[in-house]
Design a protein around this motif. Structure first.
Motif, PDB file in Angstrom:
ATOM      1  N   SER A 208       0.807  -1.225   0.000  1.00 47.62           N
ATOM      2  CA  SER A 208       0.000   0.000   0.000  1.00 47.62           C
ATOM      3  C   SER A 208       0.841   1.276   0.000  1.00 47.62           C
ATOM      4  CB  SER A 208      -0.931   0.001   1.227  1.00 47.62           C
ATOM      5  OG  SER A 208      -0.178  -0.112   2.417  1.00 47.62           O
ATOM      6  N   LYS A 209       2.177   1.123  -0.009  1.00 50.18           N
ATOM      7  CA  LYS A 209       3.032   2.308  -0.042  1.00 50.18           C
ATOM      8  C   LYS A 209       3.343   2.657  -1.499  1.00 50.18           C
ATOM      9  CE  LYS A 209       5.156   1.415   4.461  1.00 50.18           C
ATOM     10  NZ  LYS A 209       6.418   1.179   5.201  1.00 50.18           N
ATOM     11  N   ALA A 215      -9.292   5.474  -3.722  1.00 49.97           N
ATOM     12  CA  ALA A 215     -10.736   5.750  -3.706  1.00 49.97           C
ATOM     13  C   ALA A 215     -11.204   6.010  -2.274  1.00 49.97           C
ATOM     14  CB  ALA A 215     -11.498   4.567  -4.295  1.00 49.97           C
ATOM     15  N   PRO A 216     -12.331   6.703  -2.107  1.00 50.70           N
ATOM     16  CA  PRO A 216     -12.862   6.953  -0.754  1.00 50.70           C
ATOM     17  C   PRO A 216     -13.416   5.674  -0.127  1.00 50.70           C
ATOM     18  CG  PRO A 216     -14.404   7.715  -2.417  1.00 50.70           C
ATOM     19  CD  PRO A 216     -13.146   7.341  -3.153  1.00 50.70           C
ATOM     20  N   ASN A 217     -13.579   5.684   1.175  1.00 47.18           N
ATOM     21  CA  ASN A 217     -14.097   4.531   1.909  1.00 47.18           C
ATOM     22  C   ASN A 217     -15.621   4.594   1.949  1.00 47.18           C
ATOM     23  OD1 ASN A 217     -14.630   2.405   3.581  1.00 47.18           O
ATOM     24  ND2 ASN A 217     -13.252   3.030   5.220  1.00 47.18           N
ATOM     25  N   LEU A 218     -16.255   4.064   0.917  1.00 55.03           N
ATOM     26  CA  LEU A 218     -17.718   4.077   0.841  1.00 55.03           C
ATOM     27  C   LEU A 218     -18.337   3.041   1.779  1.00 55.03           C
ATOM     28  CD1 LEU A 218     -18.186   4.350  -3.048  1.00 55.03           C
ATOM     29  CD2 LEU A 218     -18.082   6.200  -1.365  1.00 55.03           C
ATOM     30  N   VAL A 290     -22.503  -1.501  -7.766  1.00 55.79           N
ATOM     31  CA  VAL A 290     -22.137  -2.315  -6.606  1.00 55.79           C
ATOM     32  C   VAL A 290     -20.943  -1.672  -5.913  1.00 55.79           C
ATOM     33  CG1 VAL A 290     -21.437  -4.590  -5.796  1.00 55.79           C
ATOM     34  CG2 VAL A 290     -22.879  -4.384  -7.831  1.00 55.79           C
ATOM     35  N   ILE A 291     -21.037  -1.458  -4.607  1.00 55.91           N
ATOM     36  CA  ILE A 291     -19.883  -0.975  -3.856  1.00 55.91           C
ATOM     37  C   ILE A 291     -18.851  -2.101  -3.817  1.00 55.91           C
ATOM     38  CG2 ILE A 291     -19.033  -0.251  -1.590  1.00 55.91           C
ATOM     39  CD1 ILE A 291     -21.690   1.083  -1.078  1.00 55.91           C
ATOM     40  N   THR A 292     -17.717  -1.888  -4.461  1.00 57.26           N
ATOM     41  CA  THR A 292     -16.674  -2.907  -4.578  1.00 57.26           C
ATOM     42  C   THR A 292     -15.488  -2.455  -3.743  1.00 57.26           C
ATOM     43  OG1 THR A 292     -17.459  -3.365  -6.819  1.00 57.26           O
ATOM     44  CG2 THR A 292     -15.332  -4.279  -6.201  1.00 57.26           C
ATOM     45  N   HIS A 293     -15.364  -3.048  -2.559  1.00 54.97           N
ATOM     46  CA  HIS A 293     -14.400  -2.567  -1.563  1.00 54.97           C
ATOM     47  C   HIS A 293     -13.126  -3.418  -1.557  1.00 54.97           C
ATOM     48  CE1 HIS A 293     -13.297  -0.394   2.113  1.00 54.97           C
ATOM     49  NE2 HIS A 293     -12.804  -1.542   2.547  1.00 54.97           N
ATOM     50  N   SER A 294     -12.005  -2.767  -1.281  1.00 55.23           N
ATOM     51  CA  SER A 294     -10.711  -3.446  -1.160  1.00 55.23           C
ATOM     52  C   SER A 294      -9.813  -2.610  -0.256  1.00 55.23           C
ATOM     53  CB  SER A 294     -10.062  -3.619  -2.535  1.00 55.23           C
ATOM     54  OG  SER A 294      -9.690  -2.345  -3.055  1.00 55.23           O
ATOM     55  N   ASP A 295      -8.587  -3.090  -0.038  1.00 52.95           N
ATOM     56  CA  ASP A 295      -7.624  -2.249   0.668  1.00 52.95           C
ATOM     57  C   ASP A 295      -6.961  -1.315  -0.336  1.00 52.95           C
ATOM     58  OD1 ASP A 295      -5.771  -3.736  -0.739  1.00 52.95           O
ATOM     59  OD2 ASP A 295      -5.272  -5.044   0.946  1.00 52.95           O
ATOM     60  N   ARG A 296      -5.897  -0.654   0.078  1.00 56.01           N
ATOM     61  CA  ARG A 296      -5.238   0.331  -0.795  1.00 56.01           C
ATOM     62  C   ARG A 296      -4.059  -0.271  -1.559  1.00 56.01           C
ATOM     63  NH1 ARG A 296      -4.862   6.184   2.055  1.00 56.01           N
ATOM     64  NH2 ARG A 296      -7.065   6.435   2.628  1.00 56.01           N
ATOM     65  N   SER A 319     -10.216   0.876   1.895  1.00 59.31           N
ATOM     66  CA  SER A 319     -10.069   0.993   3.345  1.00 59.31           C
ATOM     67  C   SER A 319      -9.264   2.235   3.710  1.00 59.31           C
ATOM     68  CB  SER A 319      -9.368  -0.239   3.907  1.00 59.31           C
ATOM     69  OG  SER A 319     -10.090  -1.409   3.626  1.00 59.31           O
ATOM     70  N   ALA A 320      -9.472   2.687   4.945  1.00 51.76           N
ATOM     71  CA  ALA A 320      -8.644   3.756   5.465  1.00 51.76           C
ATOM     72  C   ALA A 320      -7.212   3.262   5.609  1.00 51.76           C
ATOM     73  CB  ALA A 320      -9.180   4.234   6.807  1.00 51.76           C
ATOM     74  N   LYS A 321      -6.266   4.148   5.614  1.00 50.57           N
ATOM     75  CA  LYS A 321      -4.859   3.787   5.656  1.00 50.57           C
ATOM     76  C   LYS A 321      -4.528   3.033   6.935  1.00 50.57           C
ATOM     77  CE  LYS A 321      -0.225   5.680   5.025  1.00 50.57           C
ATOM     78  NZ  LYS A 321       0.578   6.910   4.796  1.00 50.57           N
ATOM     79  N   GLY A 322      -3.990   1.820   6.790  1.00 49.94           N
ATOM     80  CA  GLY A 322      -3.545   1.036   7.927  1.00 49.94           C
ATOM     81  C   GLY A 322      -4.636   0.455   8.790  1.00 49.94           C
ATOM     82  N   ASN A 323      -5.890   0.444   8.305  1.00 48.89           N
ATOM     83  CA  ASN A 323      -7.004  -0.065   9.107  1.00 48.89           C
ATOM     84  C   ASN A 323      -7.490  -1.389   8.531  1.00 48.89           C
ATOM     85  OD1 ASN A 323      -9.291  -0.543  10.625  1.00 48.89           O
ATOM     86  ND2 ASN A 323      -9.979   1.587  10.583  1.00 48.89           N
ATOM     87  N   CYS A 324      -7.078  -2.513   9.121  1.00 46.78           N
ATOM     88  CA  CYS A 324      -7.454  -3.830   8.605  1.00 46.78           C
ATOM     89  C   CYS A 324      -8.921  -4.148   8.879  1.00 46.78           C
ATOM     90  CB  CYS A 324      -6.565  -4.912   9.219  1.00 46.78           C
ATOM     91  SG  CYS A 324      -6.712  -5.044  11.017  1.00 46.78           S
ATOM     92  N   TYR A 325      -9.536  -3.460   9.854  1.00 47.46           N
ATOM     93  CA  TYR A 325     -10.927  -3.753  10.202  1.00 47.46           C
ATOM     94  C   TYR A 325     -11.897  -3.309   9.102  1.00 47.46           C
ATOM     95  CZ  TYR A 325      -8.947  -4.539  14.796  1.00 47.46           C
ATOM     96  OH  TYR A 325      -8.189  -5.012  15.835  1.00 47.46           O
TER      97      TYR A 325
END
Length: 388
Positions: A208-209, A215-218, A290-296, A319-325
């Motif tokens: 992620s670096k 994208a925003p965290n929808l 469809v909200i298609t979510h992933s990490d960064r 996802s927000a930076k560094g937030n695995c939840y």
């Protein structure tokens, strides 16, 4: 007023990758075409067509007659080895247990495997097994009832490949018409030395670096959904083999927690996540918005993946930076996969671990494994219930 659940669209003709067809044919060779078709939700004619085409692509070579006797010997030897492997896969957990536990395992599987082979594999004498069985037959009614309970619990435990503890086994037994309370099942498991595969920590995979757009965290940790194809989550993980890493990308529909798209590769590139998303789109009939979510991860921020998102009018979320939840559901799936199907096993090749992944996702996780978030039933059963 609560918005009614969105009805599932009539499933369109699915697109199957070459890897999927190869794994389906390998499964058919092991369990039979009819069983494989039923377990994978296919028509037997599809598997026969795939088999015919595969055979046409192969070149047939003649074998010398002098090898016939040697081949027959090798086949017998391989059959014995296959039986030993099958016994080991089911009974590996009792190798270090007391002889009584081994005898109970032999009794549970004596119809499937030869007693002589099981005794040899578990390092017990056949005379000892027969003496134990005689003692059980002559035991008091209470002991016989206990032995019968242990047998049923052990059969349910091994049927789930040692992945289920007392809470899930109680439900499995109830479906089979056996009413046993959770404490009785837990006591039986302890008595037999059976323990569900334990949890283990695993670290993140994606990189992620980077300086790519994010994208925003929808999703914003809102994992609830009223219908299918409203919220999907995606992630990548790695699986170790003697040949090196095999990377696995998945797409999960939060409505049923079903794996609707997945792909594997020896390299963690953008085309890996694109292939998984394309499978999900094809399987679900190409829904939009469809909200298609992933990490960064850089794979999800890549231009190839973002073009795919825009072309099919999906809503990209990260996802927000560094937030695995923020991507907890995908993390939970990989945890289950590694604990229940990978940890404790050794895979010599990437093909071997890919076959394990295929069977876990398509046969176990989607169609059999009980999920607490959807009422302790499988994703496939949950979707079938909602459609009905």
């Amino acid at each position: 007023m609560t918005k009614p659940a969105t009805p599932m669209k009539k499933q369109q003709r699915a697109h199957y990758t070459d890897a999927y067809r190869e794994e389906a044919l390998l499964l058919a060779e092991r369990v039979g075409v009819t069983t494989a078709a039923r377990d994978l939700g296919l028509q037997p004619s599809q598997i026969y067509q795939w088999r015919t085409k595969a055979q046409q692509r192969k070149t047939v070579t003649e074998r010398e007659q002098a090898l016939a006797d040697e081949n027959a010997r090798l086949k017998r030897q391989m059959a014995d080895m296959a039986e030993d492997l099958a016994i080991g896969k089911k009974g590996g957990g009792v190798l270090r247990k007391k002889p009584e536990v081994k005898y109970a395992f032999i009794q549970q599987h004596h119809k499937a495997y030869r007693i002589r082979r099981m005794c040899a594999f578990l390092c017990v004498a056949r005379s000892g097994y027969y003496a134990w069985r005689k003692r059980v037959d002559e035991a008091s009614p209470r002991r016989r009832q206990q032995a019968e309970t242990d047998q049923r619990v052990a059969e349910a435990f091994h049927h789930r490949k040692g992945r289920s503890g007392a809470p899930r086994l109680v439900l499995d037994l109830k479906e089979d018409g056996v009413s046993i309370c959770r404490n009785t099942v837990a006591a039986s498991l302890r008595r037999q030395g059976l323990r569900a595969k334990a949890a283990r920590k695993f670290k993140a995979t994606t990189h992620s670096k980077h300086s790519l757009p994010v994208a925003p965290n929808l999703l914003d940790q809102d994992f609830d959904t009223k219908g299918p194809n409203q919220k999907w989550v995606s992630d990548i993980s790695y699986l170790g083999t003697d040949q090196g890493w095999l990377y696995l990308a998945v797409v999960i529909d939060l409505f049923s927690r079903r794996i609707i798209g997945w792909a594997t590769s020896s390299r963690m590139k953008a085309d890996l996540v694109c292939e998984a998303l394309e499978m999900a789109l094809s399987w679900r009939g190409y829904p939009t918005k469809v909200i298609t979510h992933s990490d960064r991860g850089s794979q999800y921020c890549s231009s190839d993946y973002q073009r795919l998102i825009k072309r099919h009018k999906l809503l990209c979320s990260m996802s927000a930076k560094g937030n695995c939840y923020d991507n907890a559901c995908a993390e939970s799936f990989f945890h289950s996969l590694k604990v229940e199907a990978i940890h404790g096993e050794r895979f010599g090749t990437r093909d071997a671990i890919q076959r394990q992944v295929f069977e876990y996702i398509e046969l176990d996780y989607n169609r059999q494994r009980r999920h607490s978030a959807i009422g302790m039933i499988s994703p496939a059963a949950f979707e079938a219930r909602m459609i009905a």
